[in-house]
Write a protein that holds these residues in place. Structure first.
Motif, short mmCIF file in Angstrom:
data_model
loop_
_atom_site.label_atom_id
_atom_site.label_comp_id
_atom_site.label_asym_id
_atom_site.label_seq_id
_atom_site.Cartn_x
_atom_site.Cartn_y
_atom_site.Cartn_z
N VAL A 89 0.84 -1.21 0.00
CA VAL A 89 0.00 0.00 0.00
C VAL A 89 0.87 1.26 0.00
CG1 VAL A 89 -1.58 1.37 1.42
CG2 VAL A 89 -2.04 -1.05 1.03
N THR A 90 1.93 1.27 0.80
CA THR A 90 2.81 2.43 0.89
C THR A 90 3.54 2.68 -0.42
OG1 THR A 90 3.12 1.96 3.24
CG2 THR A 90 4.66 3.49 2.21
N VAL A 91 4.09 1.62 -1.01
CA VAL A 91 4.82 1.76 -2.27
C VAL A 91 3.89 2.27 -3.38
CG1 VAL A 91 6.03 0.49 -4.09
CG2 VAL A 91 6.57 0.05 -1.69
N LEU A 92 2.70 1.69 -3.48
CA LEU A 92 1.75 2.14 -4.50
C LEU A 92 1.36 3.60 -4.29
CD1 LEU A 92 -0.70 -0.89 -4.92
CD2 LEU A 92 1.08 -0.12 -6.49
N PHE A 103 3.18 6.04 -2.96
CA PHE A 103 4.26 6.93 -3.38
C PHE A 103 4.42 6.93 -4.91
CE2 PHE A 103 5.81 6.47 1.08
CZ PHE A 103 5.77 7.82 1.40
N ILE A 104 4.17 5.79 -5.54
CA ILE A 104 4.20 5.76 -7.01
C ILE A 104 3.10 6.65 -7.58
CG2 ILE A 104 3.85 4.30 -9.04
CD1 ILE A 104 5.18 2.03 -7.54
N MET A 105 1.92 6.61 -6.97
CA MET A 105 0.82 7.47 -7.42
C MET A 105 1.18 8.94 -7.30
SD MET A 105 -2.38 5.37 -5.72
CE MET A 105 -3.63 6.56 -6.23
N MET A 106 1.92 9.28 -6.27
CA MET A 106 2.32 10.68 -6.08
C MET A 106 3.29 11.14 -7.16
SD MET A 106 2.73 10.62 -1.91
CE MET A 106 3.35 12.29 -1.80
N THR A 107 4.04 10.21 -7.73
CA THR A 107 4.97 10.58 -8.81
C THR A 107 4.27 10.72 -10.15
OG1 THR A 107 5.52 8.28 -9.30
CG2 THR A 107 6.84 9.38 -7.61
N LEU A 108 3.08 10.11 -10.29
CA LEU A 108 2.36 10.18 -11.56
C LEU A 108 1.77 11.57 -11.80
CD1 LEU A 108 0.48 6.75 -11.50
CD2 LEU A 108 2.53 7.35 -12.80
N THR A 109 1.23 12.16 -10.74
CA THR A 109 0.66 13.50 -10.83
C THR A 109 0.71 14.15 -9.46
OG1 THR A 109 -1.36 14.79 -11.23
CG2 THR A 109 -1.64 12.50 -10.55
N SER A 110 0.98 15.43 -9.44
CA SER A 110 1.06 16.16 -8.17
C SER A 110 -0.30 16.63 -7.68
CB SER A 110 1.98 17.38 -8.33
OG SER A 110 1.48 18.25 -9.35
N SER A 111 -1.36 16.33 -8.41
CA SER A 111 -2.69 16.83 -8.07
C SER A 111 -3.48 15.89 -7.17
CB SER A 111 -3.50 17.10 -9.34
OG SER A 111 -2.86 18.08 -10.14
N LEU A 112 -2.97 14.70 -6.93
CA LEU A 112 -3.69 13.78 -6.06
C LEU A 112 -3.61 14.24 -4.62
CD1 LEU A 112 -2.65 10.30 -7.51
CD2 LEU A 112 -4.86 11.44 -7.73
N LEU A 113 -4.74 14.20 -3.93
CA LEU A 113 -4.79 14.61 -2.53
C LEU A 113 -4.20 13.53 -1.64
CD1 LEU A 113 -8.41 16.11 -2.47
CD2 LEU A 113 -6.24 17.32 -2.78
N THR A 114 -3.89 13.93 -0.40
CA THR A 114 -3.33 12.98 0.56
C THR A 114 -4.28 11.82 0.82
OG1 THR A 114 -2.10 14.78 1.63
CG2 THR A 114 -2.39 12.74 2.89
N ARG A 115 -5.57 12.10 0.82
CA ARG A 115 -6.55 11.03 1.08
C ARG A 115 -6.57 10.00 -0.03
NH1 ARG A 115 -12.16 14.48 0.08
NH2 ARG A 115 -12.01 14.61 -2.20
N ASP A 116 -6.15 10.39 -1.24
CA ASP A 116 -6.14 9.46 -2.37
C ASP A 116 -4.86 8.63 -2.45
OD1 ASP A 116 -8.65 10.36 -3.30
OD2 ASP A 116 -7.70 12.08 -4.27
N THR A 117 -3.86 8.99 -1.67
CA THR A 117 -2.59 8.24 -1.64
C THR A 117 -2.35 7.78 -0.21
OG1 THR A 117 -1.41 10.35 -1.35
CG2 THR A 117 -1.60 9.49 -3.59
#
Length: 210
Positions: free
Chosen positions: A34-37, A39-53
């Protein structure tokens, strides 16, 4: 007597199987994933909120899993012999409870975002991808995803990662619930149901066990 004592003192067994240790290992594996996924999501786009990652779920559950491995591999006792044993088991129980709540929250947040994306209509504008749920509605809310190369990253990769977060956090929540139940069962699997009134029996009769 001897076999019963060994069964109660064995940190790796519950009802004849290595269940507690497997639960702690499952928590650790799911938490890391869950943690690795996240952080990968955060690298895809900077617009994702904390609740989504939900890396915050993974970090808490990594701590809980490591503590669980310590309990079941090193110091496990059904009946606490020292204050330290009691505190360690209590902290593990509380972390599993917190992990259960956080995992359910992560499922809700990721599921809501995933549901919104199922009806997105997206187009690339400059350095961001703009998505709306109803392209014919001029005042519809626009969702902007910055720092993406094209909208396929949003409608494909990010959507897939959100689905994985829903599944993984749902499984993690079930594992946390099972861990909480197991800790309770090991400590309180035999309890008194209270005094039962029997008019034809001695009033000094001991309470029945269930």
């Amino acid at each position: 007597m001897g076999s019963s004592g060994r069964g109660r003192g064995d940190p790796h067994t519950c009802c004849g199987c290595r269940f507690p240790l497997l639960l702690a290992l499952a928590q650790l594996l799911l938490a890391i994933t869950v943690t690795v996924l996240a952080f990968i999501m955060m690298t895809l786009t900077s617009s994702l909120l904390t609740r989504d990652t939900p890396y915050w779920v993974g970090i808490v559950m990594c701590v809980a899993a490591l503590l669980g491995l310590y309990i079941f591999c090193v110091t496990y006792e059904v009946d606490e012999q020292t204050v330290r044993h009691f505190i360690v088991k209590l902290v593990y129980f509380l972390l599993c409870t917190l992990g259960l709540i956080l995992s359910i929250s992560a499922v809700a947040f990721a599921g809501n975002h995933l549901n919104q994306m199922s009806s997105f209509s997206c187009r690339m504008e400059a350095d961001h991808c703009a998505c709306v749920q109803d392209p014919e509605d001029e005042i519809a809310r626009a969702f902007l995803y910055r720092d993406v190369s094209d909208c396929e990253v949003v409608t494909g990769t990010v959507k897939l990662f959100l689905l994985l977060q829903v599944v993984l956090n749902l499984v993690l929540a079930l594992v946390c619930l099972l861990s909480c139940y197991l800790m309770w069962k090991h400590r309180y699997q035999v309890f008194f149901s209270g005094l039962h009134f029997h008019p034809f029996k001695s009033p000094t009769q001991k309470p029945q066990k269930v």
